[in-house]
Write a protein that holds these residues in place. Structure first.
Motif, PDB file in Angstrom:
ATOM      1  N   VAL A  98      -4.006  -1.910 -13.188  1.00 58.32           N
ATOM      2  CA  VAL A  98      -3.536  -1.243 -11.980  1.00 58.32           C
ATOM      3  C   VAL A  98      -4.638  -1.224 -10.913  1.00 58.32           C
ATOM      4  O   VAL A  98      -4.375  -1.446  -9.724  1.00 58.32           O
ATOM      5  CB  VAL A  98      -3.025   0.182 -12.307  1.00 58.32           C
ATOM      6  CG1 VAL A  98      -2.819   1.000 -11.035  1.00 58.32           C
ATOM      7  CG2 VAL A  98      -1.737   0.108 -13.103  1.00 58.32           C
ATOM      8  N   GLN A  99      -5.876  -0.983 -11.320  1.00 57.01           N
ATOM      9  CA  GLN A  99      -6.979  -0.970 -10.360  1.00 57.01           C
ATOM     10  C   GLN A  99      -7.191  -2.365  -9.746  1.00 57.01           C
ATOM     11  O   GLN A  99      -7.427  -2.495  -8.534  1.00 57.01           O
ATOM     12  CB  GLN A  99      -8.261  -0.487 -11.024  1.00 57.01           C
ATOM     13  CG  GLN A  99      -8.270   1.005 -11.283  1.00 57.01           C
ATOM     14  CD  GLN A  99      -9.497   1.455 -12.054  1.00 57.01           C
ATOM     15  OE1 GLN A  99     -10.275   0.629 -12.534  1.00 57.01           O
ATOM     16  NE2 GLN A  99      -9.663   2.764 -12.187  1.00 57.01           N
ATOM     17  N   ARG A 100      -7.095  -3.421 -10.568  1.00 58.38           N
ATOM     18  CA  ARG A 100      -7.229  -4.781 -10.017  1.00 58.38           C
ATOM     19  C   ARG A 100      -6.086  -5.092  -9.055  1.00 58.38           C
ATOM     20  O   ARG A 100      -6.294  -5.662  -7.972  1.00 58.38           O
ATOM     21  CB  ARG A 100      -7.220  -5.804 -11.147  1.00 58.38           C
ATOM     22  CG  ARG A 100      -8.541  -5.961 -11.836  1.00 58.38           C
ATOM     23  CD  ARG A 100      -8.461  -7.089 -12.790  1.00 58.38           C
ATOM     24  NE  ARG A 100      -7.281  -6.804 -13.661  1.00 58.38           N
ATOM     25  CZ  ARG A 100      -7.121  -7.241 -14.877  1.00 58.38           C
ATOM     26  NH1 ARG A 100      -8.015  -8.015 -15.407  1.00 58.38           N
ATOM     27  NH2 ARG A 100      -6.052  -6.933 -15.580  1.00 58.38           N
ATOM     28  N   LEU A 101      -4.871  -4.716  -9.437  1.00 56.85           N
ATOM     29  CA  LEU A 101      -3.707  -4.955  -8.583  1.00 56.85           C
ATOM     30  C   LEU A 101      -3.837  -4.183  -7.279  1.00 56.85           C
ATOM     31  O   LEU A 101      -3.510  -4.701  -6.192  1.00 56.85           O
ATOM     32  CB  LEU A 101      -2.425  -4.556  -9.326  1.00 56.85           C
ATOM     33  CG  LEU A 101      -1.105  -4.872  -8.632  1.00 56.85           C
ATOM     34  CD1 LEU A 101      -0.964  -6.368  -8.406  1.00 56.85           C
ATOM     35  CD2 LEU A 101       0.042  -4.337  -9.427  1.00 56.85           C
ATOM     36  N   GLU A 102      -4.341  -2.957  -7.384  1.00 60.52           N
ATOM     37  CA  GLU A 102      -4.556  -2.165  -6.171  1.00 60.52           C
ATOM     38  C   GLU A 102      -5.588  -2.829  -5.257  1.00 60.52           C
ATOM     39  O   GLU A 102      -5.414  -2.857  -4.030  1.00 60.52           O
ATOM     40  CB  GLU A 102      -5.029  -0.757  -6.567  1.00 60.52           C
ATOM     41  CG  GLU A 102      -5.133   0.203  -5.403  1.00 60.52           C
ATOM     42  CD  GLU A 102      -5.609   1.589  -5.853  1.00 60.52           C
ATOM     43  OE1 GLU A 102      -5.810   2.436  -4.959  1.00 60.52           O
ATOM     44  OE2 GLU A 102      -5.763   1.807  -7.063  1.00 60.52           O
ATOM     45  N   GLY A 103      -6.608  -3.397  -5.863  1.00 56.09           N
ATOM     46  CA  GLY A 103      -7.615  -4.112  -5.059  1.00 56.09           C
ATOM     47  C   GLY A 103      -7.022  -5.331  -4.368  1.00 56.09           C
ATOM     48  O   GLY A 103      -7.305  -5.598  -3.196  1.00 56.09           O
ATOM     49  N   TYR A 104      -6.172  -6.102  -5.105  1.00 53.32           N
ATOM     50  CA  TYR A 104      -5.521  -7.259  -4.491  1.00 53.32           C
ATOM     51  C   TYR A 104      -4.594  -6.848  -3.353  1.00 53.32           C
ATOM     52  O   TYR A 104      -4.559  -7.476  -2.281  1.00 53.32           O
ATOM     53  CB  TYR A 104      -4.718  -8.050  -5.518  1.00 53.32           C
ATOM     54  CG  TYR A 104      -5.573  -8.783  -6.540  1.00 53.32           C
ATOM     55  CD1 TYR A 104      -6.695  -9.502  -6.140  1.00 53.32           C
ATOM     56  CD2 TYR A 104      -5.228  -8.777  -7.883  1.00 53.32           C
ATOM     57  CE1 TYR A 104      -7.477 -10.171  -7.075  1.00 53.32           C
ATOM     58  CE2 TYR A 104      -5.986  -9.446  -8.819  1.00 53.32           C
ATOM     59  CZ  TYR A 104      -7.119 -10.140  -8.418  1.00 53.32           C
ATOM     60  OH  TYR A 104      -7.874 -10.810  -9.327  1.00 53.32           O
ATOM     61  N   VAL A 105      -3.829  -5.772  -3.570  1.00 56.77           N
ATOM     62  CA  VAL A 105      -2.887  -5.315  -2.548  1.00 56.77           C
ATOM     63  C   VAL A 105      -3.651  -4.833  -1.325  1.00 56.77           C
ATOM     64  O   VAL A 105      -3.269  -5.141  -0.173  1.00 56.77           O
ATOM     65  CB  VAL A 105      -1.970  -4.206  -3.113  1.00 56.77           C
ATOM     66  CG1 VAL A 105      -1.175  -3.533  -1.999  1.00 56.77           C
ATOM     67  CG2 VAL A 105      -1.039  -4.776  -4.167  1.00 56.77           C
ATOM     68  N   LYS A 106      -4.744  -4.112  -1.471  1.00 55.49           N
ATOM     69  CA  LYS A 106      -5.540  -3.657  -0.322  1.00 55.49           C
ATOM     70  C   LYS A 106      -6.125  -4.852   0.418  1.00 55.49           C
ATOM     71  O   LYS A 106      -6.174  -4.875   1.657  1.00 55.49           O
ATOM     72  CB  LYS A 106      -6.646  -2.708  -0.787  1.00 55.49           C
ATOM     73  CG  LYS A 106      -6.148  -1.328  -1.093  1.00 55.49           C
ATOM     74  CD  LYS A 106      -7.290  -0.405  -1.443  1.00 55.49           C
ATOM     75  CE  LYS A 106      -6.751   0.977  -1.789  1.00 55.49           C
ATOM     76  NZ  LYS A 106      -7.820   1.907  -2.162  1.00 55.49           N
ATOM     77  N   GLY A 107      -6.562  -5.848  -0.347  1.00 56.68           N
ATOM     78  CA  GLY A 107      -7.090  -7.058   0.295  1.00 56.68           C
ATOM     79  C   GLY A 107      -6.023  -7.778   1.093  1.00 56.68           C
ATOM     80  O   GLY A 107      -6.270  -8.253   2.214  1.00 56.68           O
ATOM     81  N   LEU A 108      -4.815  -7.889   0.533  1.00 57.08           N
ATOM     82  CA  LEU A 108      -3.713  -8.517   1.261  1.00 57.08           C
ATOM     83  C   LEU A 108      -3.330  -7.714   2.497  1.00 57.08           C
ATOM     84  O   LEU A 108      -3.028  -8.284   3.559  1.00 57.08           O
ATOM     85  CB  LEU A 108      -2.496  -8.674   0.350  1.00 57.08           C
ATOM     86  CG  LEU A 108      -2.583  -9.749  -0.728  1.00 57.08           C
ATOM     87  CD1 LEU A 108      -1.365  -9.683  -1.632  1.00 57.08           C
ATOM     88  CD2 LEU A 108      -2.715 -11.117  -0.098  1.00 57.08           C
ATOM     89  N   GLU A 109      -3.318  -6.394   2.389  1.00 57.73           N
ATOM     90  CA  GLU A 109      -2.974  -5.562   3.543  1.00 57.73           C
ATOM     91  C   GLU A 109      -4.004  -5.735   4.658  1.00 57.73           C
ATOM     92  O   GLU A 109      -3.640  -5.802   5.833  1.00 57.73           O
ATOM     93  CB  GLU A 109      -2.897  -4.086   3.123  1.00 57.73           C
ATOM     94  CG  GLU A 109      -1.644  -3.733   2.360  1.00 57.73           C
ATOM     95  CD  GLU A 109      -1.629  -2.276   1.900  1.00 57.73           C
ATOM     96  OE1 GLU A 109      -2.631  -1.568   2.074  1.00 57.73           O
ATOM     97  OE2 GLU A 109      -0.596  -1.845   1.356  1.00 57.73           O
ATOM     98  N   GLN A 110      -5.267  -5.849   4.260  1.00 58.99           N
ATOM     99  CA  GLN A 110      -6.303  -6.052   5.281  1.00 58.99           C
ATOM    100  C   GLN A 110      -6.149  -7.428   5.942  1.00 58.99           C
ATOM    101  O   GLN A 110      -6.351  -7.574   7.164  1.00 58.99           O
ATOM    102  CB  GLN A 110      -7.696  -5.903   4.678  1.00 58.99           C
ATOM    103  CG  GLN A 110      -8.027  -4.481   4.376  1.00 58.99           C
ATOM    104  CD  GLN A 110      -9.397  -4.366   3.689  1.00 58.99           C
ATOM    105  OE1 GLN A 110     -10.046  -5.371   3.435  1.00 58.99           O
ATOM    106  NE2 GLN A 110      -9.802  -3.139   3.408  1.00 58.99           N
ATOM    107  N   GLU A 111      -5.791  -8.444   5.184  1.00 56.75           N
ATOM    108  CA  GLU A 111      -5.585  -9.785   5.762  1.00 56.75           C
ATOM    109  C   GLU A 111      -4.396  -9.774   6.730  1.00 56.75           C
ATOM    110  O   GLU A 111      -4.432 -10.392   7.798  1.00 56.75           O
ATOM    111  CB  GLU A 111      -5.330 -10.812   4.657  1.00 56.75           C
ATOM    112  CG  GLU A 111      -6.561 -11.392   4.071  1.00 56.75           C
ATOM    113  CD  GLU A 111      -6.238 -12.522   3.123  1.00 56.75           C
ATOM    114  OE1 GLU A 111      -5.328 -13.317   3.409  1.00 56.75           O
ATOM    115  OE2 GLU A 111      -6.899 -12.581   2.086  1.00 56.75           O
TER     116      GLU A 111
END
Length: 116
Positions: A98-111
């Motif tokens: 979940v923490q890795r997925l949250e990191g990916y989602v935050k990265g995508l939102e920033q992009e």
């Protein structure tokens, strides 16, 4: 007649010399015969109280139940510990995923924000 018997006993007691108990016992022991019966020669077996079928059955059942119950208790406790450890490992694995997925989602939102 009773007086004649009593006087005869008194005179017999006075005529006999006084002896101590040890001498009398030794004399009586030497007069014994050394014959024994077949029954006296047999070994004496201890008398055992027989265990009744009902008491033996109840005792055996209770003993077996206690042993089986204690074995089952230790088996269940061991299985509980193993399953608890596996569940804890799965929870930690899910938390890291979940923490890795949250990191990916935050990265995508920033992009996505940066592209707009």
């Amino acid at each position: 007649m009773a007086s004649r018997i009593a006087s005869a006993l008194r005179s017999a007691a006075l005529a006999r010399p006084a002896t101590n108990f040890a001498q009398t016992a030794a004399f009586q022991q030497s007069r014994r015969s050394f014959q024994t019966s077949q029954r006296m020669l047999q070994d004496v077996a201890p008398v055992r109280k027989p265990v009744g079928a009902f008491r033996g059955t109840i005792f055996g059942f209770l003993l077996g139940s206690v042993i089986a119950g204690s074995g089952l208790y230790y088996y269940v406790v061991d299985e509980y510990k193993v399953s608890n450890e596996l569940l804890t490992e799965d929870v930690y694995a899910l938390q890291s995923a979940v923490q890795r997925l949250e990191g990916y989602v935050k990265g995508l939102e920033q992009e996505v924000k940066s592209r707009k």
